[in-house]
Design a protein around this motif. Structure first.
Motif, PDB file in Angstrom:
ATOM      1  N   UNK A 258      66.029  99.122  98.219  1.00  0.00           N
ATOM      2  CA  UNK A 258      66.269  98.527  96.913  1.00  0.00           C
ATOM      3  C   UNK A 258      67.734  98.304  96.608  1.00  0.00           C
ATOM      4  N   UNK A 259      67.997  97.905  95.366  1.00  0.00           N
ATOM      5  CA  UNK A 259      69.321  97.544  94.868  1.00  0.00           C
ATOM      6  C   UNK A 259      69.967  96.529  95.817  1.00  0.00           C
ATOM      7  N   UNK A 260      71.149  96.811  96.385  1.00  0.00           N
ATOM      8  CA  UNK A 260      71.851  95.841  97.225  1.00  0.00           C
ATOM      9  C   UNK A 260      71.718  96.139  98.720  1.00  0.00           C
ATOM     10  N   UNK A 261      70.699  96.889  99.076  1.00  0.00           N
ATOM     11  CA  UNK A 261      70.535  97.291 100.475  1.00  0.00           C
ATOM     12  C   UNK A 261      70.483  96.097 101.415  1.00  0.00           C
ATOM     13  N   UNK A 262      69.702  95.078 101.071  1.00  0.00           N
ATOM     14  CA  UNK A 262      69.539  93.952 101.994  1.00  0.00           C
ATOM     15  C   UNK A 262      70.838  93.197 102.189  1.00  0.00           C
ATOM     16  N   UNK A 263      71.587  93.003 101.116  1.00  0.00           N
ATOM     17  CA  UNK A 263      72.889  92.340 101.235  1.00  0.00           C
ATOM     18  C   UNK A 263      73.782  93.084 102.227  1.00  0.00           C
ATOM     19  N   UNK A 264      73.834  94.383 102.107  1.00  0.00           N
ATOM     20  CA  UNK A 264      74.707  95.190 102.961  1.00  0.00           C
ATOM     21  C   UNK A 264      74.215  95.210 104.400  1.00  0.00           C
ATOM     22  N   UNK A 265      72.918  95.301 104.585  1.00  0.00           N
ATOM     23  CA  UNK A 265      72.356  95.302 105.935  1.00  0.00           C
ATOM     24  C   UNK A 265      72.618  93.962 106.632  1.00  0.00           C
ATOM     25  N   UNK A 266      72.521  92.873 105.887  1.00  0.00           N
ATOM     26  CA  UNK A 266      72.765  91.551 106.470  1.00  0.00           C
ATOM     27  C   UNK A 266      74.217  91.383 106.914  1.00  0.00           C
ATOM     28  N   UNK A 267      75.137  92.042 106.206  1.00  0.00           N
ATOM     29  CA  UNK A 267      76.568  91.893 106.520  1.00  0.00           C
ATOM     30  C   UNK A 267      77.059  92.900 107.548  1.00  0.00           C
ATOM     31  N   UNK A 268      76.220  93.846 107.903  1.00  0.00           N
ATOM     32  CA  UNK A 268      76.662  94.980 108.716  1.00  0.00           C
ATOM     33  C   UNK A 268      77.209  94.579 110.088  1.00  0.00           C
ATOM     34  N   UNK A 269      76.515  93.672 110.787  1.00  0.00           N
ATOM     35  CA  UNK A 269      76.937  93.371 112.156  1.00  0.00           C
ATOM     36  C   UNK A 269      78.242  92.586 112.223  1.00  0.00           C
ATOM     37  N   UNK A 270      78.722  92.077 111.077  1.00  0.00           N
ATOM     38  CA  UNK A 270      80.001  91.367 111.045  1.00  0.00           C
ATOM     39  C   UNK A 270      81.167  92.272 110.660  1.00  0.00           C
ATOM     40  N   UNK A 271      80.884  93.499 110.304  1.00  0.00           N
ATOM     41  CA  UNK A 271      81.944  94.404 109.837  1.00  0.00           C
ATOM     42  C   UNK A 271      82.845  94.835 111.000  1.00  0.00           C
ATOM     43  N   UNK A 272      84.159  94.738 110.832  1.00  0.00           N
ATOM     44  CA  UNK A 272      85.081  95.133 111.911  1.00  0.00           C
ATOM     45  C   UNK A 272      85.321  96.635 111.987  1.00  0.00           C
ATOM     46  N   UNK A 273      84.851  97.355 110.977  1.00  0.00           N
ATOM     47  CA  UNK A 273      85.216  98.769 110.863  1.00  0.00           C
ATOM     48  C   UNK A 273      84.001  99.691 110.741  1.00  0.00           C
ATOM     49  N   UNK A 274      82.872  99.299 111.295  1.00  0.00           N
ATOM     50  CA  UNK A 274      81.651 100.103 111.193  1.00  0.00           C
ATOM     51  C   UNK A 274      81.878 101.489 111.787  1.00  0.00           C
ATOM     52  N   UNK A 275      81.467 102.512 111.026  1.00  0.00           N
ATOM     53  CA  UNK A 275      81.634 103.896 111.484  1.00  0.00           C
ATOM     54  C   UNK A 275      80.428 104.714 111.051  1.00  0.00           C
ATOM     55  N   UNK A 276      79.859 105.456 111.978  1.00  0.00           N
ATOM     56  CA  UNK A 276      78.636 106.223 111.748  1.00  0.00           C
ATOM     57  C   UNK A 276      78.910 107.669 112.158  1.00  0.00           C
ATOM     58  N   UNK A 277      78.534 108.634 111.304  1.00  0.00           N
ATOM     59  CA  UNK A 277      78.820 110.022 111.654  1.00  0.00           C
ATOM     60  C   UNK A 277      77.816 110.994 111.045  1.00  0.00           C
ATOM     61  N   UNK A 278      77.657 112.113 111.725  1.00  0.00           N
ATOM     62  CA  UNK A 278      76.969 113.257 111.152  1.00  0.00           C
ATOM     63  C   UNK A 278      78.000 114.036 110.342  1.00  0.00           C
ATOM     64  N   UNK A 279      77.632 114.466 109.161  1.00  0.00           N
ATOM     65  CA  UNK A 279      78.569 115.193 108.300  1.00  0.00           C
ATOM     66  C   UNK A 279      78.558 116.664 108.706  1.00  0.00           C
ATOM     67  N   UNK A 280      79.674 117.112 109.262  1.00  0.00           N
ATOM     68  CA  UNK A 280      79.769 118.469 109.803  1.00  0.00           C
ATOM     69  C   UNK A 280      81.140 119.067 109.504  1.00  0.00           C
ATOM     70  N   UNK A 281      81.145 120.365 109.274  1.00  0.00           N
ATOM     71  CA  UNK A 281      82.389 121.090 109.054  1.00  0.00           C
ATOM     72  C   UNK A 281      82.880 121.708 110.355  1.00  0.00           C
ATOM     73  N   UNK A 282      84.189 121.916 110.420  1.00  0.00           N
ATOM     74  CA  UNK A 282      84.795 122.675 111.510  1.00  0.00           C
ATOM     75  C   UNK A 282      85.368 123.954 110.920  1.00  0.00           C
ATOM     76  N   UNK A 283      84.934 125.076 111.478  1.00  0.00           N
ATOM     77  CA  UNK A 283      85.475 126.375 111.070  1.00  0.00           C
ATOM     78  C   UNK A 283      85.917 127.127 112.313  1.00  0.00           C
ATOM     79  N   UNK A 284      87.208 127.438 112.381  1.00  0.00           N
ATOM     80  CA  UNK A 284      87.768 128.141 113.538  1.00  0.00           C
ATOM     81  C   UNK A 284      88.024 129.597 113.190  1.00  0.00           C
ATOM     82  N   UNK A 285      87.747 130.481 114.140  1.00  0.00           N
ATOM     83  CA  UNK A 285      88.017 131.891 113.915  1.00  0.00           C
ATOM     84  C   UNK A 285      89.506 132.180 113.963  1.00  0.00           C
ATOM     85  N   UNK A 286      90.265 131.345 114.678  1.00  0.00           N
ATOM     86  CA  UNK A 286      91.720 131.477 114.740  1.00  0.00           C
ATOM     87  C   UNK A 286      92.314 130.091 114.956  1.00  0.00           C
TER      88      UNK A 286
END
Length: 429
Positions: A258-286
Motif C-alpha cells: 500500500x501507500x507508495x510501495x509500487x512507485x518505489x518498487x518500480x524505481x528500485x532497479x534504476x537506483x545508483x545507491x541501492x543498499x540492503x542489510x540485516x540490522x545488527x549490533x557489534x559488541x566487542x569484549x575489548x
C-alpha cells in the motif's frame, strides 16, 4: 607518532583531524577510489555537536542540511498525522536540526582533515595483511605491495571491519541480530512529495519511509521483520545474496503493502545507491590489542535503531585522539587505548541497550497493533507540542556524554607527540 587509519568514512577523518593537532603523522587508507556520495540521512546529536564545534565545522554541516522539517506518520489512507516538527535546540523531534546525508558529512570531514599537516590519504588502497603487532611497532602490507611500520593502527573500516578480523579473535566480537532487514535507495522526487520524514506502517511487520535530501531527490527505506521461519530464511539468504536477489524479494514482499510501495518498487532497479542489510549490533569484549584499536562501527555499531551511530563515531574519535595526546614521546599507545575504552565504553553500552520491544513496536503485524501504535503516536505528538512539557523533558534528558577536555585541543596551545623512534613512516623490506 605514526598512525595508520583504515577507513575514510566518519570516524577515520575525525580522528585524523584531531591527531594532526598533536603533531602525529597520519596515513588513511580507503578501499574506494574516491569518496562515495551515497548514504542515507543521518544526524549529529549531543556531545558530537560539541566535537564538530571544536573542529569549526558547524556552519558547513548546516549548509548541507537535508531540509527535513520533522517526522510524521502516514495512516492507511495515505494521510499524514502525528507530526513531530524540528525544534531548534530540542531533542524531542525524531528529526534533528543537524540532519545531513552520510556522503555529505564524509566530504566535509575529508576536506577538513586532508589539509591538516602530515595527513595523507591513499584511495583505492587497503590493508592486505597485518604482518606483526608487537612492542616495537605494527607492521602492515598494503594492497599496493608496500610494507610499512606504524606506531598505531586504527580499524575505522566499518561494521564488518577486515582489520578487526585479522587482529582480534572471533570470541572478542559479538554480533547481536535485531531481527530487522532494511533496504535504502534514492528515487526521483515528485511534485506531491514533501520535506518531512514520512513513516508508513504496512501490516505484516513491514515499513516504508520517505525522506527529503538537498539535491531534489527522495531517500526511500523499506524495512521488514520476518514473521515466520520461512520468511526469516528468505531474508537471511537475501542479505547474503546479490542485488537482483534482494530486489526480487522486496518486490514480492511489498507488492501489496500500500501507500507508495509500487512507485518505489518500480524505481528500485534504476537506483545508483541501492543498499540492503540485516540490522545488527557489534559488541566487542575489548576494543584494542597492543597497537591496534577499533573505532566507530568497527568497535560498537549501535544500529540505526538508536540514531546514534554517527554521533558515537565522532565522539569516540575525539576521545581516542585526546587520550593519545596525553602520551609521552615514544610511549607505547596501550595506556591511551585502555583509557579511551574505559572513558567511552560506559556511554556506548548505555546507547546500545535497545528496549526489548524495539523494533517490533514500529513494525506491527496486525491491524489492531497498528491502531494502538497510531493512537499512542498521535497522543505523544500532542504532548510534545506543549512547551512546558518539552522544556521539562530537555532538562531531565541525561542521554549525553560529558565531553572530556584535552589541553592539546584547546586554543591556548597544543602538545606534539613524536613518533616512537622520531622518524616518519617508512617502507621496510
Amino acid at each position: 607518532m605514526r598512525a595508520l587509519i583504515s577507513g575514510a568514512g566518519i570516524a577515520g577523518p575525525t580522528l585524523a583531524w584531531f591527531l594532526a593537532k598533536t603533531g602525529a603523522r597520519i596515513t588513511i587508507v580507503e578501499k574506494s577510489h574516491s569518496l562515495l556520495s551515497y548514504g542515507q540521512n543521518i544526524d549529529i546529536r549531543g556531545s558530537a555537536r560539541k566535537v564538530i564545534e571544536k573542529m569549526g565545522l558547524t556552519d558547513q554541516i548546516r549548509r548541507f542540511n537535508t531540509t527535513e522539517k520533522g517526522t510524521q506518520l502516514i495512516d492507511p489512507k495515505g494521510r499524514p498525522f502525528a507530526p513531530f516538527p524540528v525544534k531548534k535546540g530540542s531533542s524531542v523531534s525524531f528529526t534533528s536540526e543537524f540532519e545531513i546525508l552520510r556522503g555529505d558529512l564524509a566530504v566535509v570531514l575529508y576536506e577538513a582533515s586532508k589539509d591538516q599537516p602530515n595527513v595523507n590519504y591513499l584511495f583505492g588502497t587497503t590493508i592486505k595483511e597485518v604482518v606483526s603487532n608487537d612492542d616495537d611497532s605494527v607492521k602492515v602490507e598494503l594492497s599496493n605491495g608496500e610494507v610499512q611500520e606504524f606506531d598505531l593502527l586504527v580499524a575505522a573500516d566499518g561494521q564488518w571491519s577486515k582489520v578487526r578480523k585479522q587482529c582480534f579473535p572471533p570470541e572478542y566480537v559479538n554480533v547481536v541480530d535485531k531481527g530487522l532487514y532494511v533496504a535504502y535507495y534514492t528515487v526521483p522526487r515528485l511534485p506531491t512529495d514533501n520535506d518531512w520524514w514520512n513513516i508508513y506502517q504496512a501490516l505484516e511487520s513491514r515499513g516504508i519511509a520517505l525522506r527529503p535530501d538537498p539535491y531534489g531527490n527522495i531517500r526511500a527505506v523499506f524495512s521488514r521483520m520476518p514473521c515466520n521461519d520461512a520468511q526469516k530464511k528468505a531474508w537471511l539468504e537475501a542479505s547474503k545474496g546479490d542485488r537482483q536477489t534482494q530486489e526480487e524479494l522486496l518486490k514480492r514482499e511489498f507488492a501489496d503493502a500500500g501507500w507508495q510501495a509500487q512507485r518505489l518498487l518500480d524505481a528500485m532497479d534504476q537506483a545508483p545507491d541501492f543498499y540492503f542489510q540485516a540490522v545488527q549490533q557489534i559488541k566487542m569484549s575489548k576494543w584494542s590489542n597492543s597497537r591496534v584499536v577499533c573505532l566507530g562501527d568497527a568497535a560498537y555499531a549501535p544500529t540505526p535503531l538508536t540514531g546514534m551511530g554517527t554521533s558515537l563515531a565522532i565522539t569516540g574519535a575525539y576521545v581516542l585522539a585526546g587520550e593519545l595526546s596525553k602520551l609521552d614521546d615514544g610511549e607505547h599507545p596501550s595506556k591511551a587505548l585502555e583509557a579511551y575504552e574505559s572513558t567511552f565504553r560506559p556511554f556506548v553500552e548505555k546507547i546500545q541497550k535497545i528496549p526489548f520491544f524495539v523494533p517490533a513496536i514500529a513494525h506491527p503485524e496486525t491491524a489492531w497493533k497498528r491502531r494502538v501504535f497510531h493512537a499512542f503516536a498521535w497522543a505523544l505528538s500532542k504532548i510534545a507540542a506543549i512547551p512546558w512539557v518539552t522544556n521539562r523533558f530537555e532538562k531531565s534528558n541525561d542521554n549525553d556524554f560529558p565531553l572530556p577536555q584535552y589541553p592539546s585541543f584547546d586554543d591556548k596551545g597544543s602538545k606534539t607527540i613524536t613518533s616512537y623512534n622520531n622518524s616518519s613512516t617508512r617502507s621496510v623490506s
